[in-house]
Scaffold this active site. Structure first.
Site, short mmCIF file in Angstrom:
data_model
loop_
_atom_site.label_atom_id
_atom_site.label_comp_id
_atom_site.label_asym_id
_atom_site.label_seq_id
_atom_site.Cartn_x
_atom_site.Cartn_y
_atom_site.Cartn_z
N GLY A 147 -3.77 -3.83 0.58
CA GLY A 147 -4.68 -3.11 -0.29
C GLY A 147 -4.45 -1.61 -0.28
O GLY A 147 -3.60 -1.09 -0.99
N CYS A 148 -5.24 -0.92 0.52
CA CYS A 148 -5.23 0.55 0.47
C CYS A 148 -3.97 1.17 1.04
O CYS A 148 -3.56 2.25 0.61
CB CYS A 148 -6.47 1.08 1.16
SG CYS A 148 -8.00 0.57 0.33
#
Length: 249
Positions: free
Chosen positions: A177-178
Protein backbone atom coordinates in the site's frame (compact mmCIF):
# COMPACT_ATOMS: atom_id res chain seq x y z
CA UNK A 1 22.03 -15.58 -6.67
CA UNK A 2 20.58 -15.73 -3.16
CA UNK A 3 16.86 -16.65 -2.94
CA UNK A 4 14.47 -13.71 -2.72
CA UNK A 5 11.20 -13.57 -0.82
CA UNK A 6 9.22 -13.38 -4.05
CA UNK A 7 10.77 -16.41 -5.74
CA UNK A 8 8.09 -18.81 -4.51
CA UNK A 9 5.37 -16.73 -6.18
CA UNK A 10 6.94 -16.52 -9.67
CA UNK A 11 5.97 -18.86 -12.50
CA UNK A 12 8.56 -20.65 -14.66
CA UNK A 13 7.86 -18.15 -17.44
CA UNK A 14 8.37 -15.24 -15.03
CA UNK A 15 11.78 -16.62 -14.09
CA UNK A 16 12.72 -17.29 -17.71
CA UNK A 17 11.84 -13.74 -18.76
CA UNK A 18 13.95 -12.30 -15.93
CA UNK A 19 16.97 -14.23 -17.17
CA UNK A 20 16.46 -12.87 -20.68
CA UNK A 21 17.64 -9.37 -19.81
CA UNK A 22 19.99 -7.76 -17.27
CA UNK A 23 18.47 -6.40 -14.08
CA UNK A 24 18.40 -2.61 -13.66
CA UNK A 25 20.34 -1.46 -10.59
CA UNK A 26 19.57 2.10 -9.54
CA UNK A 27 22.13 2.60 -6.78
CA UNK A 28 22.00 4.73 -3.65
CA UNK A 29 22.66 8.22 -4.89
CA UNK A 30 25.04 10.62 -3.13
CA UNK A 31 22.72 12.38 -0.67
CA UNK A 32 20.14 9.94 0.73
CA UNK A 33 17.37 10.48 3.25
CA UNK A 34 15.62 7.86 5.36
CA UNK A 35 11.83 8.01 5.03
CA UNK A 36 9.69 5.96 7.44
CA UNK A 37 6.09 5.37 6.40
CA UNK A 38 3.19 4.75 8.80
CA UNK A 39 4.93 3.15 11.76
CA UNK A 40 1.96 3.96 13.94
CA UNK A 41 0.02 2.26 16.72
CA UNK A 42 -2.87 1.09 14.52
CA UNK A 43 -0.76 -1.58 12.80
CA UNK A 44 1.18 -2.70 15.89
CA UNK A 45 -1.29 -2.56 18.75
CA UNK A 46 0.03 -2.35 22.29
CA UNK A 47 1.55 -5.81 22.34
CA UNK A 48 2.46 -8.61 19.96
CA UNK A 49 -0.41 -11.02 19.30
CA UNK A 50 -1.33 -13.56 16.60
CA UNK A 51 -2.82 -11.70 13.65
CA UNK A 52 -6.44 -12.76 14.01
CA UNK A 53 -6.42 -12.04 17.74
CA UNK A 54 -4.77 -8.65 17.22
CA UNK A 55 -7.35 -7.63 14.62
CA UNK A 56 -10.14 -7.95 17.19
CA UNK A 57 -8.65 -5.04 19.15
CA UNK A 58 -6.75 -3.27 16.40
CA UNK A 59 -8.51 -3.75 13.03
CA UNK A 60 -5.50 -2.39 11.15
CA UNK A 61 -3.02 -4.78 12.77
CA UNK A 62 -0.31 -6.50 10.74
CA UNK A 63 0.27 -8.96 13.56
CA UNK A 64 3.68 -10.49 14.35
CA UNK A 65 5.22 -9.29 11.08
CA UNK A 66 5.01 -5.72 12.35
CA UNK A 67 6.73 -6.54 15.63
CA UNK A 68 9.42 -8.62 13.92
CA UNK A 69 10.41 -5.56 11.89
CA UNK A 70 11.07 -3.35 14.94
CA UNK A 71 14.66 -4.46 15.74
CA UNK A 72 15.61 -4.00 12.08
CA UNK A 73 14.00 -0.57 11.99
CA UNK A 74 15.87 0.44 15.13
CA UNK A 75 19.16 -0.76 13.68
CA UNK A 76 18.60 1.15 10.45
CA UNK A 77 17.52 4.29 12.29
CA UNK A 78 20.69 4.15 14.36
CA UNK A 79 22.84 3.84 11.26
CA UNK A 80 21.03 6.69 9.51
CA UNK A 81 21.36 8.98 12.52
CA UNK A 82 25.04 8.11 12.90
CA UNK A 83 25.57 8.93 9.23
CA UNK A 84 23.90 12.30 9.70
CA UNK A 85 21.41 11.92 6.86
CA UNK A 86 17.91 13.47 7.00
CA UNK A 87 15.30 11.31 8.72
CA UNK A 88 11.63 11.84 7.89
CA UNK A 89 8.71 10.23 9.69
CA UNK A 90 5.37 10.10 7.85
CA UNK A 91 2.15 9.17 9.62
CA UNK A 92 -1.59 9.59 9.15
CA UNK A 93 -3.69 12.73 9.44
CA UNK A 94 -6.56 12.46 11.94
CA UNK A 95 -9.93 13.25 10.40
CA UNK A 96 -11.20 14.33 13.81
CA UNK A 97 -8.48 16.99 14.11
CA UNK A 98 -8.27 18.11 10.49
CA UNK A 99 -11.79 17.71 9.13
CA UNK A 100 -10.20 15.97 6.12
CA UNK A 101 -11.67 12.59 5.21
CA UNK A 102 -8.88 10.02 4.98
CA UNK A 103 -8.31 8.06 1.77
CA UNK A 104 -9.26 4.78 3.45
CA UNK A 105 -12.28 6.11 5.34
CA UNK A 106 -15.74 4.85 4.38
CA UNK A 107 -18.74 6.97 5.51
CA UNK A 108 -20.51 4.01 7.11
CA UNK A 109 -17.40 2.91 8.96
CA UNK A 110 -16.70 6.48 10.09
CA UNK A 111 -20.20 6.76 11.56
CA UNK A 112 -19.87 3.42 13.35
CA UNK A 113 -16.53 4.49 14.82
CA UNK A 114 -18.13 7.68 16.10
CA UNK A 115 -20.48 5.49 18.15
CA UNK A 116 -17.74 3.13 19.34
CA UNK A 117 -17.26 2.17 22.96
CA UNK A 118 -14.77 4.07 25.08
CA UNK A 119 -11.96 1.53 24.69
CA UNK A 120 -12.18 1.51 20.89
CA UNK A 121 -12.50 5.29 20.83
CA UNK A 122 -9.26 5.51 22.80
CA UNK A 123 -7.52 3.20 20.35
CA UNK A 124 -8.86 5.31 17.50
CA UNK A 125 -7.42 8.42 19.14
CA UNK A 126 -3.97 6.82 19.27
CA UNK A 127 -4.11 5.13 15.88
CA UNK A 128 -1.61 7.42 14.14
CA UNK A 129 0.80 7.80 17.07
CA UNK A 130 4.27 6.68 15.98
CA UNK A 131 5.35 3.83 18.25
CA UNK A 132 7.95 4.70 20.86
CA UNK A 133 10.46 2.13 19.59
CA UNK A 134 11.07 4.26 16.47
CA UNK A 135 9.93 7.62 17.79
CA UNK A 136 11.25 10.79 16.13
CA UNK A 137 14.10 12.65 17.76
CA UNK A 138 14.05 16.44 18.10
CA UNK A 139 14.84 17.99 14.74
CA UNK A 140 13.58 15.05 12.68
CA UNK A 141 10.72 15.94 10.35
CA UNK A 142 7.26 14.53 11.09
CA UNK A 143 4.74 14.83 8.28
CA UNK A 144 1.07 13.80 8.18
CA UNK A 145 -0.64 12.48 5.08
CA UNK A 146 -4.19 11.76 3.99
CA UNK A 147 -3.37 9.58 0.99
CA UNK A 148 -1.33 6.41 0.41
CA UNK A 149 1.79 8.20 -0.86
CA UNK A 150 4.03 10.13 1.50
CA UNK A 151 4.39 12.72 -1.27
CA UNK A 152 0.73 13.44 -1.95
CA UNK A 153 -0.44 16.63 -0.23
CA UNK A 154 2.55 16.83 2.14
CA UNK A 155 5.75 18.86 2.47
CA UNK A 156 7.96 15.85 1.78
CA UNK A 157 9.18 17.09 -1.61
CA UNK A 158 10.22 20.61 -0.51
CA UNK A 159 11.79 19.19 2.64
CA UNK A 160 13.93 16.77 0.64
CA UNK A 161 14.89 19.49 -1.84
CA UNK A 162 15.87 21.81 1.02
CA UNK A 163 18.36 19.17 2.16
CA UNK A 164 19.68 18.47 -1.34
CA UNK A 165 18.46 14.87 -1.23
CA UNK A 166 18.81 12.82 -4.42
CA UNK A 167 17.83 9.38 -3.11
CA UNK A 168 15.52 7.79 -0.55
CA UNK A 169 15.94 4.80 1.74
CA UNK A 170 12.35 3.72 2.27
CA UNK A 171 10.86 1.65 5.11
CA UNK A 172 7.51 1.13 6.83
CA UNK A 173 4.14 -0.31 5.95
CA UNK A 174 2.23 -1.62 4.22
CA UNK A 175 4.47 -3.00 1.52
CA UNK A 176 1.59 -3.33 -0.92
CA UNK A 177 0.00 0.00 0.00
CA UNK A 178 1.65 3.14 1.27
CA UNK A 179 5.25 1.94 0.86
CA UNK A 180 4.64 1.03 -2.77
CA UNK A 181 2.75 4.29 -3.43
CA UNK A 182 5.60 6.32 -1.94
CA UNK A 183 8.19 4.32 -3.89
CA UNK A 184 6.38 4.92 -7.19
CA UNK A 185 5.99 8.64 -6.50
CA UNK A 186 9.60 8.89 -5.38
CA UNK A 187 10.84 7.40 -8.62
CA UNK A 188 8.38 9.55 -10.60
CA UNK A 189 10.08 12.55 -8.97
CA UNK A 190 13.47 11.11 -10.06
CA UNK A 191 14.76 10.05 -6.66
CA UNK A 192 16.78 6.86 -6.54
CA UNK A 193 14.78 4.52 -4.34
CA UNK A 194 16.07 1.83 -1.97
CA UNK A 195 13.55 -0.34 -0.10
CA UNK A 196 14.98 -2.24 2.90
CA UNK A 197 13.44 -5.70 2.84
CA UNK A 198 13.49 -6.47 6.57
CA UNK A 199 12.12 -3.01 7.39
CA UNK A 200 8.87 -3.22 5.43
CA UNK A 201 5.89 -5.41 6.24
CA UNK A 202 2.33 -6.20 5.28
CA UNK A 203 -0.61 -8.05 6.76
CA UNK A 204 -0.57 -10.54 3.86
CA UNK A 205 2.40 -12.60 2.74
CA UNK A 206 1.72 -12.83 -1.00
CA UNK A 207 1.11 -9.09 -1.64
CA UNK A 208 4.20 -8.31 0.45
CA UNK A 209 6.40 -10.55 -1.67
CA UNK A 210 4.98 -9.60 -5.06
CA UNK A 211 5.04 -5.88 -4.37
CA UNK A 212 8.68 -6.13 -3.31
CA UNK A 213 9.34 -7.91 -6.60
CA UNK A 214 7.47 -5.22 -8.53
CA UNK A 215 9.36 -2.36 -6.87
CA UNK A 216 12.68 -4.13 -7.38
CA UNK A 217 12.00 -4.68 -11.07
CA UNK A 218 10.57 -1.24 -11.90
CA UNK A 219 11.17 1.53 -9.40
CA UNK A 220 14.16 0.92 -7.16
CA UNK A 221 16.43 -1.54 -5.41
CA UNK A 222 15.08 -3.89 -2.75
CA UNK A 223 18.08 -4.66 -0.55
CA UNK A 224 18.81 -6.45 2.70
CA UNK A 225 19.46 -4.48 5.86
CA UNK A 226 23.08 -5.66 6.21
CA UNK A 227 23.98 -4.14 2.86
CA UNK A 228 22.17 -0.86 3.54
CA UNK A 229 23.66 -0.44 7.02
CA UNK A 230 27.14 -1.11 5.62
CA UNK A 231 26.55 1.60 3.02
CA UNK A 232 25.41 4.07 5.69
CA UNK A 233 28.49 3.33 7.77
CA UNK A 234 30.69 4.04 4.76
CA UNK A 235 28.71 7.22 4.13
CA UNK A 236 29.21 8.34 7.72
CA UNK A 237 32.99 7.93 7.37
CA UNK A 238 32.95 9.87 4.09
CA UNK A 239 30.93 12.72 5.57
CA UNK A 240 33.25 12.85 8.59
CA UNK A 241 36.31 13.08 6.37
CA UNK A 242 34.71 15.81 4.26
CA UNK A 243 33.77 17.84 7.34
CA UNK A 244 37.33 17.50 8.66
CA UNK A 245 38.54 19.21 5.51
CA UNK A 246 36.36 22.28 6.09
CA UNK A 247 38.30 25.01 7.94
CA UNK A 248 36.86 26.31 11.18
CA UNK A 249 34.92 29.52 10.72
Amino acid sequence: MAPRVWDAFLTPMDKASLKARPHQVWGYGERPALVLIDLYRWVFGDREQPLLEAMKEWPGSCGPRAWQAIPHLQRLLGAARAAGIPVVHVTGLHQQDSGVVGWAEHPLRTRSEANADAALAERQRRRFDIIEQVAPLPGEAVLRKSAPSGFFGTLLMPHLHAHGVDSIILVGESTSGCVRATCVDGRANRFKMTVVEECVFDRHEAPHAINLFDMHEKYGDVLGIDEVVAHLQTLAVTLYRESALVPNQ
